[in-house]
Design a protein around this motif. Sequence first.
Motif, PDB file in Angstrom:
ATOM      1  N   SER A 483       0.806  -1.223   0.000  1.00  0.00           N
ATOM      2  CA  SER A 483       0.000   0.000   0.000  1.00  0.00           C
ATOM      3  C   SER A 483       0.836   1.268   0.000  1.00  0.00           C
ATOM      4  N   VAL A 484       2.141   1.128   0.227  1.00  0.00           N
ATOM      5  CA  VAL A 484       3.046   2.285   0.179  1.00  0.00           C
ATOM      6  C   VAL A 484       3.259   2.740  -1.266  1.00  0.00           C
ATOM      7  N   PHE A 485       3.117   1.830  -2.205  1.00  0.00           N
ATOM      8  CA  PHE A 485       3.415   2.091  -3.622  1.00  0.00           C
ATOM      9  C   PHE A 485       2.739   3.348  -4.165  1.00  0.00           C
ATOM     10  N   PRO A 486       1.412   3.528  -4.018  1.00  0.00           N
ATOM     11  CA  PRO A 486       0.801   4.724  -4.619  1.00  0.00           C
ATOM     12  C   PRO A 486       1.310   6.030  -4.010  1.00  0.00           C
ATOM     13  N   PHE A 487       1.636   6.020  -2.724  1.00  0.00           N
ATOM     14  CA  PHE A 487       2.169   7.226  -2.100  1.00  0.00           C
ATOM     15  C   PHE A 487       3.511   7.614  -2.722  1.00  0.00           C
ATOM     16  N   VAL A 488       4.340   6.619  -2.980  1.00  0.00           N
ATOM     17  CA  VAL A 488       5.650   6.869  -3.588  1.00  0.00           C
ATOM     18  C   VAL A 488       5.493   7.418  -5.001  1.00  0.00           C
ATOM     19  N   VAL A 489       4.620   6.809  -5.774  1.00  0.00           N
ATOM     20  CA  VAL A 489       4.442   7.235  -7.164  1.00  0.00           C
ATOM     21  C   VAL A 489       3.797   8.621  -7.232  1.00  0.00           C
ATOM     22  N   ILE A 490       2.832   8.889  -6.367  1.00  0.00           N
ATOM     23  CA  ILE A 490       2.204  10.209  -6.350  1.00  0.00           C
ATOM     24  C   ILE A 490       3.244  11.287  -6.024  1.00  0.00           C
ATOM     25  N   ARG A 491       4.147  10.973  -5.094  1.00  0.00           N
ATOM     26  CA  ARG A 491       5.155  11.954  -4.673  1.00  0.00           C
ATOM     27  C   ARG A 491       6.262  12.123  -5.703  1.00  0.00           C
ATOM     28  N   TYR A 492       6.714  11.035  -6.309  1.00  0.00           N
ATOM     29  CA  TYR A 492       7.868  11.098  -7.214  1.00  0.00           C
ATOM     30  C   TYR A 492       7.509  10.694  -8.643  1.00  0.00           C
ATOM     31  N   GLY A 493       6.256  10.868  -9.010  1.00  0.00           N
ATOM     32  CA  GLY A 493       5.781  10.402 -10.313  1.00  0.00           C
ATOM     33  C   GLY A 493       6.556  10.935 -11.493  1.00  0.00           C
ATOM     34  N   LYS A 494       6.841  12.226 -11.502  1.00  0.00           N
ATOM     35  CA  LYS A 494       7.546  12.821 -12.634  1.00  0.00           C
ATOM     36  C   LYS A 494       8.934  12.214 -12.798  1.00  0.00           C
ATOM     37  N   GLY A 495       9.666  12.063 -11.691  1.00  0.00           N
ATOM     38  CA  GLY A 495      11.002  11.474 -11.752  1.00  0.00           C
ATOM     39  C   GLY A 495      10.968  10.033 -12.194  1.00  0.00           C
ATOM     40  N   ILE A 496       9.968   9.287 -11.732  1.00  0.00           N
ATOM     41  CA  ILE A 496       9.836   7.882 -12.128  1.00  0.00           C
ATOM     42  C   ILE A 496       9.594   7.784 -13.628  1.00  0.00           C
ATOM     43  N   ARG A 497       8.773   8.664 -14.147  1.00  0.00           N
ATOM     44  CA  ARG A 497       8.498   8.649 -15.586  1.00  0.00           C
ATOM     45  C   ARG A 497       9.723   9.014 -16.410  1.00  0.00           C
ATOM     46  N   GLN A 498      10.531   9.919 -15.887  1.00  0.00           N
ATOM     47  CA  GLN A 498      11.734  10.326 -16.611  1.00  0.00           C
ATOM     48  C   GLN A 498      12.789   9.225 -16.644  1.00  0.00           C
ATOM     49  N   MET A 499      12.770   8.338 -15.640  1.00  0.00           N
ATOM     50  CA  MET A 499      13.740   7.251 -15.583  1.00  0.00           C
ATOM     51  C   MET A 499      13.336   6.054 -16.437  1.00  0.00           C
ATOM     52  N   SER A 500      12.085   6.024 -16.859  1.00  0.00           N
ATOM     53  CA  SER A 500      11.593   4.887 -17.642  1.00  0.00           C
ATOM     54  C   SER A 500      11.595   5.212 -19.123  1.00  0.00           C
ATOM     55  N   PRO A 501      12.360   4.466 -19.930  1.00  0.00           N
ATOM     56  CA  PRO A 501      12.347   4.718 -21.379  1.00  0.00           C
ATOM     57  C   PRO A 501      10.974   4.470 -21.997  1.00  0.00           C
ATOM     58  N   PHE A 502      10.222   3.532 -21.457  1.00  0.00           N
ATOM     59  CA  PHE A 502       8.889   3.254 -21.978  1.00  0.00           C
ATOM     60  C   PHE A 502       7.928   4.395 -21.677  1.00  0.00           C
ATOM     61  N   MET A 503       8.003   4.938 -20.461  1.00  0.00           N
ATOM     62  CA  MET A 503       7.147   6.057 -20.111  1.00  0.00           C
ATOM     63  C   MET A 503       7.539   7.319 -20.857  1.00  0.00           C
ATOM     64  N   GLU A 504       8.855   7.545 -20.987  1.00  0.00           N
ATOM     65  CA  GLU A 504       9.332   8.730 -21.676  1.00  0.00           C
ATOM     66  C   GLU A 504       8.854   8.750 -23.133  1.00  0.00           C
ATOM     67  N   ALA A 505       8.817   7.580 -23.740  1.00  0.00           N
ATOM     68  CA  ALA A 505       8.368   7.480 -25.121  1.00  0.00           C
ATOM     69  C   ALA A 505       6.875   7.704 -25.247  1.00  0.00           C
ATOM     70  N   SER A 506       6.173   7.703 -24.117  1.00  0.00           N
ATOM     71  CA  SER A 506       4.721   7.841 -24.133  1.00  0.00           C
ATOM     72  C   SER A 506       4.244   9.205 -23.673  1.00  0.00           C
ATOM     73  N   VAL A 507       5.179  10.076 -23.240  1.00  0.00           N
ATOM     74  CA  VAL A 507       4.801  11.383 -22.726  1.00  0.00           C
ATOM     75  C   VAL A 507       4.244  12.226 -23.861  1.00  0.00           C
ATOM     76  N   PRO A 508       3.055  12.848 -23.685  1.00  0.00           N
ATOM     77  CA  PRO A 508       2.505  13.706 -24.744  1.00  0.00           C
ATOM     78  C   PRO A 508       3.342  14.961 -24.908  1.00  0.00           C
ATOM     79  N   PRO A 509       3.360  15.546 -26.077  1.00  0.00           N
ATOM     80  CA  PRO A 509       4.169  16.734 -26.317  1.00  0.00           C
ATOM     81  C   PRO A 509       3.704  17.904 -25.484  1.00  0.00           C
ATOM     82  N   HIS A 510       4.641  18.800 -25.120  1.00  0.00           N
ATOM     83  CA  HIS A 510       4.308  19.991 -24.350  1.00  0.00           C
ATOM     84  C   HIS A 510       3.562  20.975 -25.224  1.00  0.00           C
TER      85      HIS A 510
END
Length: 510
Positions: A483-510
């Motif tokens: 149950s700790v997982f969602p708290f971690v992702v909510i707090r550090y979500g942007k950094g987690i996405r930047q570290m993942s090549p799969f997520m980075e490839a899915s980020v919509p354009p600014h």
Amino acid sequence: MAAQVERLDSNNAGRLHSLSQTPQQQHNHVKQDKEVIVVDFDGPNDPQKPSNFPRWRRIAITILVLWSTLAVLSSGSIFVAAHEAIAEEFSIDESNFAHTYWPVTTWALGAAFFAIFVLPLMEEFGVYYAFLGSWLVMIIFTIPQAVARNFATIVVTRFFVGGSVAIIGNCACSLIVSLWSEKPKICSALIGQWIVCYLVGNSIGPVIGAAIFHYLSWRWTFYMQIIYYSIMFPFIAVILQETRAEAILRSKARGMRKQGIPAYTKAELNPISLTSYVLKSAQRPLVMLCTEFVVTISTIWSAFLFGNIYLFTQSSEQVFISLYGWTVTETGYLLAAVVAGEVVGIIGPIANDYFYFRSAKNNPENPGQPLPESRLYTATVGGLLGVTGGMFVYAWTSYSSLSWVGPAVGLAMVGFGATLVVNAIANYVVDAYSNYAASAVAAIAFGENIFIAFLPFAAGPMYTRLGFQWASTLLAFVSLILSVFPFVVIRYGKGIRQMSPFMEASVPPH
């Protein structure tokens, strides 16, 4: 659930190559004066486009596939209330091991295998034929279970029933997405209802089976499925309609070619072998499961919840038979508490959509674009208060001096929490991975079925050696950690996405 967004994976593939490599040049060798036509929908209002089907048909298909999801998933555990009668008929000794759970195990393994290796075939044959074909296979392989003369027949045939159920469930989700993709809020709400049906279907089997076995023999838990599924089949064949864009366009292209027009879909311009496509589709989910932090934890958490739902089919017998003198059939009825909690949990998807679409107003990264992490707000409540709290209640009200209502309330709390968590995880993964969402969800579905297959075997030894209270408490502590997982992702979500090549490839354009 992988089919929910499998079109995103295929779109990401970028399948157009040089026309010099395509088979239609050979096909049109004598028609070099004709220009190759790439078939597509005739604009946004094309009536062949699934989102433009008549509203009544879209509603009818949606209701049909939601009900189908609930109906077929109940087959996973519908016979467990009759396991003693099955053991007696086939002389199975269950004094030291729950051998009659093996049909559930092979059912879940079939679902895991088909979801990874067979579901991609839907890309080739379309949703309509995949749904109908799987429905027929499910009926055909349920017949031997009803007339089985040995236990091995049930165990083996259940593998193919589970595989068919996995295809039907995923096709149902794909149909909903295709029909309502032009209306994001409606689509998201319907996916939430589909997840509720998915969970309720997995939980309600023992309740239905107990009602059947109360009046009839164990074989009727299978006969009833055959009768019911056979009655539903003609309605499905008539109401259902192909919604996969590639299949619709391929059919359109074939019709044009019959008229002498060299028309092809984008996929036909760069064909790949079916074997290569299936292997590639199976490889990515497994790679993501092993290398992506979010996919790994999401899989473990969601799989743990589904495993617990099936574990209750074993632990509830030990608890309620030992403490309150109930029969096996009565413990089957008791699991209606889990179903009740899941139904109440329908508020989870509603709240999830509210927070998600509202987050678009305060998104510093992409103004106007909802934040993927907002999907996890409801998971914090579902994980801590629902699942973890429910397991503690189930543990510490399991005394013969206390009413059976206490453990039943604990089961209902777990069902409620599971709905919130599973819905939040599925939606978060889809939004965060976008282009690779189908592979991420396929990995999670694979893990869920593996836990369903094997975790319940631990119920007997664990509840016997640790005792009812501490066995459930151990599960509660595991839930607390997850149950700790969602708290971690909510707090550090942007950094987690930047570290993942799969997520980075899915980020919509600014």
